[in-house]
Design a protein around this motif. Structure first.
Motif, mmCIF file in Angstrom:
data_model
loop_
_atom_site.group_PDB
_atom_site.id
_atom_site.type_symbol
_atom_site.label_atom_id
_atom_site.label_comp_id
_atom_site.label_asym_id
_atom_site.label_seq_id
_atom_site.Cartn_x
_atom_site.Cartn_y
_atom_site.Cartn_z
ATOM 1 N N ARG A 10 0.829 -1.197 0.000
ATOM 2 C CA ARG A 10 0.000 0.000 0.000
ATOM 3 C C ARG A 10 0.865 1.250 0.000
ATOM 4 O O ARG A 10 0.606 2.206 -0.726
ATOM 5 C CB ARG A 10 -0.927 0.003 1.221
ATOM 6 C CG ARG A 10 -1.932 1.146 1.212
ATOM 7 C CD ARG A 10 -2.606 1.330 2.551
ATOM 8 N NE ARG A 10 -1.696 1.604 3.648
ATOM 9 C CZ ARG A 10 -1.031 2.762 3.842
ATOM 10 N NH1 ARG A 10 -1.169 3.747 2.995
ATOM 11 N NH2 ARG A 10 -0.235 2.923 4.878
ATOM 12 N N LYS A 11 1.940 1.255 0.780
ATOM 13 C CA LYS A 11 2.852 2.405 0.825
ATOM 14 C C LYS A 11 3.519 2.624 -0.529
ATOM 15 O O LYS A 11 3.683 3.755 -0.980
ATOM 16 C CB LYS A 11 3.926 2.201 1.897
ATOM 17 C CG LYS A 11 3.434 2.359 3.309
ATOM 18 C CD LYS A 11 4.592 2.129 4.270
ATOM 19 C CE LYS A 11 4.184 2.216 5.703
ATOM 20 N NZ LYS A 11 5.327 1.964 6.610
ATOM 21 N N ILE A 12 3.935 1.528 -1.171
ATOM 22 C CA ILE A 12 4.572 1.628 -2.490
ATOM 23 C C ILE A 12 3.595 2.238 -3.485
ATOM 24 O O ILE A 12 3.949 3.135 -4.250
ATOM 25 C CB ILE A 12 5.057 0.247 -2.979
ATOM 26 C CG1 ILE A 12 6.236 -0.234 -2.139
ATOM 27 C CG2 ILE A 12 5.443 0.291 -4.455
ATOM 28 C CD1 ILE A 12 6.641 -1.673 -2.421
ATOM 29 N N GLU A 13 2.359 1.756 -3.490
ATOM 30 C CA GLU A 13 1.368 2.284 -4.431
ATOM 31 C C GLU A 13 1.099 3.762 -4.177
ATOM 32 O O GLU A 13 0.998 4.545 -5.119
ATOM 33 C CB GLU A 13 0.068 1.485 -4.334
ATOM 34 C CG GLU A 13 0.174 0.112 -4.970
ATOM 35 C CD GLU A 13 -1.117 -0.679 -4.890
ATOM 36 O OE1 GLU A 13 -2.099 -0.217 -4.260
ATOM 37 O OE2 GLU A 13 -1.144 -1.780 -5.465
ATOM 38 N N GLN A 14 0.988 4.160 -2.900
ATOM 39 C CA GLN A 14 0.745 5.560 -2.580
ATOM 40 C C GLN A 14 1.926 6.420 -3.019
ATOM 41 O O GLN A 14 1.759 7.487 -3.605
ATOM 42 C CB GLN A 14 0.498 5.726 -1.070
ATOM 43 C CG GLN A 14 0.239 7.157 -0.651
ATOM 44 C CD GLN A 14 -1.001 7.746 -1.304
ATOM 45 O OE1 GLN A 14 -1.975 7.052 -1.553
ATOM 46 N NE2 GLN A 14 -0.958 9.028 -1.597
ATOM 47 N N GLN A 19 4.558 10.296 -6.728
ATOM 48 C CA GLN A 19 5.756 10.606 -7.489
ATOM 49 C C GLN A 19 5.497 10.630 -8.986
ATOM 50 O O GLN A 19 6.078 11.436 -9.710
ATOM 51 C CB GLN A 19 6.878 9.610 -7.159
ATOM 52 C CG GLN A 19 7.342 9.707 -5.724
ATOM 53 C CD GLN A 19 7.799 11.101 -5.366
ATOM 54 O OE1 GLN A 19 8.597 11.710 -6.059
ATOM 55 N NE2 GLN A 19 7.268 11.627 -4.265
ATOM 56 N N ALA A 20 4.627 9.756 -9.476
ATOM 57 C CA ALA A 20 4.310 9.740 -10.906
ATOM 58 C C ALA A 20 3.743 11.081 -11.329
ATOM 59 O O ALA A 20 4.037 11.588 -12.414
ATOM 60 C CB ALA A 20 3.323 8.617 -11.222
ATOM 61 N N GLN A 21 2.952 11.700 -10.461
ATOM 62 C CA GLN A 21 2.380 13.010 -10.774
ATOM 63 C C GLN A 21 3.488 14.050 -10.944
ATOM 64 O O GLN A 21 3.436 14.885 -11.836
ATOM 65 C CB GLN A 21 1.404 13.434 -9.673
ATOM 66 C CG GLN A 21 0.556 14.601 -10.059
ATOM 67 C CD GLN A 21 -0.328 14.292 -11.256
ATOM 68 O OE1 GLN A 21 -0.840 13.196 -11.413
ATOM 69 N NE2 GLN A 21 -0.490 15.252 -12.127
ATOM 70 N N SER A 57 -5.585 9.290 -16.757
ATOM 71 C CA SER A 57 -5.307 8.686 -18.059
ATOM 72 C C SER A 57 -4.538 7.383 -17.939
ATOM 73 O O SER A 57 -4.015 7.030 -16.888
ATOM 74 C CB SER A 57 -4.493 9.655 -18.905
ATOM 75 O OG SER A 57 -3.192 9.757 -18.364
ATOM 76 N N ASP A 58 -4.481 6.670 -19.050
ATOM 77 C CA ASP A 58 -3.682 5.447 -19.112
ATOM 78 C C ASP A 58 -2.215 5.759 -18.863
ATOM 79 O O ASP A 58 -1.501 4.969 -18.239
ATOM 80 C CB ASP A 58 -3.822 4.788 -20.490
ATOM 81 C CG ASP A 58 -5.219 4.244 -20.724
ATOM 82 O OD1 ASP A 58 -5.948 4.002 -19.744
ATOM 83 O OD2 ASP A 58 -5.584 4.066 -21.897
ATOM 84 N N ALA A 63 2.567 5.443 -15.543
ATOM 85 C CA ALA A 63 3.629 6.061 -14.741
ATOM 86 C C ALA A 63 3.636 5.483 -13.336
ATOM 87 O O ALA A 63 4.701 5.178 -12.780
ATOM 88 C CB ALA A 63 3.445 7.576 -14.687
ATOM 89 N N ARG A 64 2.452 5.305 -12.754
ATOM 90 C CA ARG A 64 2.379 4.708 -11.417
ATOM 91 C C ARG A 64 2.901 3.277 -11.450
ATOM 92 O O ARG A 64 3.639 2.852 -10.558
ATOM 93 C CB ARG A 64 0.952 4.752 -10.886
ATOM 94 C CG ARG A 64 0.515 6.133 -10.465
ATOM 95 C CD ARG A 64 -0.800 6.105 -9.724
ATOM 96 N NE ARG A 64 -1.936 5.752 -10.531
ATOM 97 C CZ ARG A 64 -2.665 6.602 -11.236
ATOM 98 N NH1 ARG A 64 -2.368 7.887 -11.222
ATOM 99 N NH2 ARG A 64 -3.691 6.197 -11.948
ATOM 100 N N ASN A 65 2.495 2.525 -12.472
ATOM 101 C CA ASN A 65 2.954 1.137 -12.580
ATOM 102 C C ASN A 65 4.469 1.058 -12.743
ATOM 103 O O ASN A 65 5.116 0.185 -12.160
ATOM 104 C CB ASN A 65 2.256 0.429 -13.736
ATOM 105 C CG ASN A 65 0.780 0.214 -13.470
ATOM 106 O OD1 ASN A 65 0.327 0.274 -12.330
ATOM 107 N ND2 ASN A 65 0.028 -0.021 -14.524
ATOM 108 N N ASP A 66 5.034 1.960 -13.549
ATOM 109 C CA ASP A 66 6.491 1.994 -13.703
ATOM 110 C C ASP A 66 7.168 2.294 -12.375
ATOM 111 O O ASP A 66 8.175 1.681 -12.024
ATOM 112 C CB ASP A 66 6.910 3.057 -14.727
ATOM 113 C CG ASP A 66 6.624 2.645 -16.157
ATOM 114 O OD1 ASP A 66 6.327 1.450 -16.387
ATOM 115 O OD2 ASP A 66 6.690 3.516 -17.044
ATOM 116 N N MET A 67 6.602 3.248 -11.629
ATOM 117 C CA MET A 67 7.177 3.608 -10.340
ATOM 118 C C MET A 67 7.111 2.423 -9.378
ATOM 119 O O MET A 67 8.066 2.143 -8.654
ATOM 120 C CB MET A 67 6.451 4.821 -9.758
ATOM 121 C CG MET A 67 6.999 5.289 -8.427
ATOM 122 S SD MET A 67 8.728 5.808 -8.469
ATOM 123 C CE MET A 67 8.571 7.334 -9.353
#
Length: 191
Positions: A10-14, A19-21, A57-58, A63-67
């Motif tokens: 959960r922390k990684i996803e948050q 950061q992706a933003q 957006s996709d 970007a989140r998935n890459d992070m």
């Protein structure tokens, strides 16, 4: 890939979402600087599209998935070196934050810069037009076929409306499917 606790995941996803933003905003600024050379009409059109693009957006999800992938790989390396999961998370978070200066950040910055350099708004407009056009065409043809196969006007009030409704639904599904195919073709053309 090592499995992390639910709390760490959960922390990684948050962290990745936040950061992706930052990476997207920096890439967006580079892109907008290049757009200043174009006409005002194109500039305003892109600005409206970028406003919708920001977080839903996709590309933002990518970007989140890459992070998450970068962070998970880096944490796995740190854990294999003897750090605890919590220590690995803290170290990875510090190293991957958009305000830092690491190779991971440089790679992400470069990927987003390339995305914005190669982004053609006409592709996105074409995708929307294909979806809309195929959807209207599918609904119209499906409704007409359903109406005609039900017996036309005389049978419509009895059970003919069901055939028309089914034809409309099938037409809509076919239209969306054709829109997805055109979206795929445009996406493949971009790569």
């Amino acid at each position: 890939m090592m499995s992390f606790s639910n709390e760490t995941h959960r922390k990684i996803e948050q962290f990745a979402k936040e950061q992706a933003q930052h990476y997207l905003e920096e890439a967006e600024m580079t892109y907008l600087e290049k757009l200043r050379a174009r006409t005002n009409q194109t500039k305003h059109k892109i600005g409206r599209k970028l406003a919708r693009f920001k977080s839903s957006s996709d590309q933002a999800q990518e970007a989140r998935n890459d992070m998450i992938l970068y962070m998970s790989d880096y944490m796995n390396d740190l854990i294999s070196q003897g750090l605890s999961e919590e220590e690995a998370f803290e170290k990875a978070r510090d190293k991957l934050a958009a305000s830092g200066d690491s190779d991971f950040q440089a790679d992400l910055h470069e990927r987003f810069r390339q995305y914005y350099e190669n982004r053609d708004p006409a592709d996105y407009e074409a995708v929307g037009l294909f979806y809309g056009g195929f959807l209207f065409l599918g609904v119209a043809i499906g409704s007409l076929i359903g109406f005609l196969t039900s017996g036309g006007v005389p049978a419509f009030m009895q059970n003919g409306w069901i055939y028309t409704l089914v034809g409309t639904g099938v037409g809509a599904i076919i239209g969306i499917g054709l829109g997805e195919i055109s979206h795929a073709l445009i996406s493949m053309k971009r790569k």
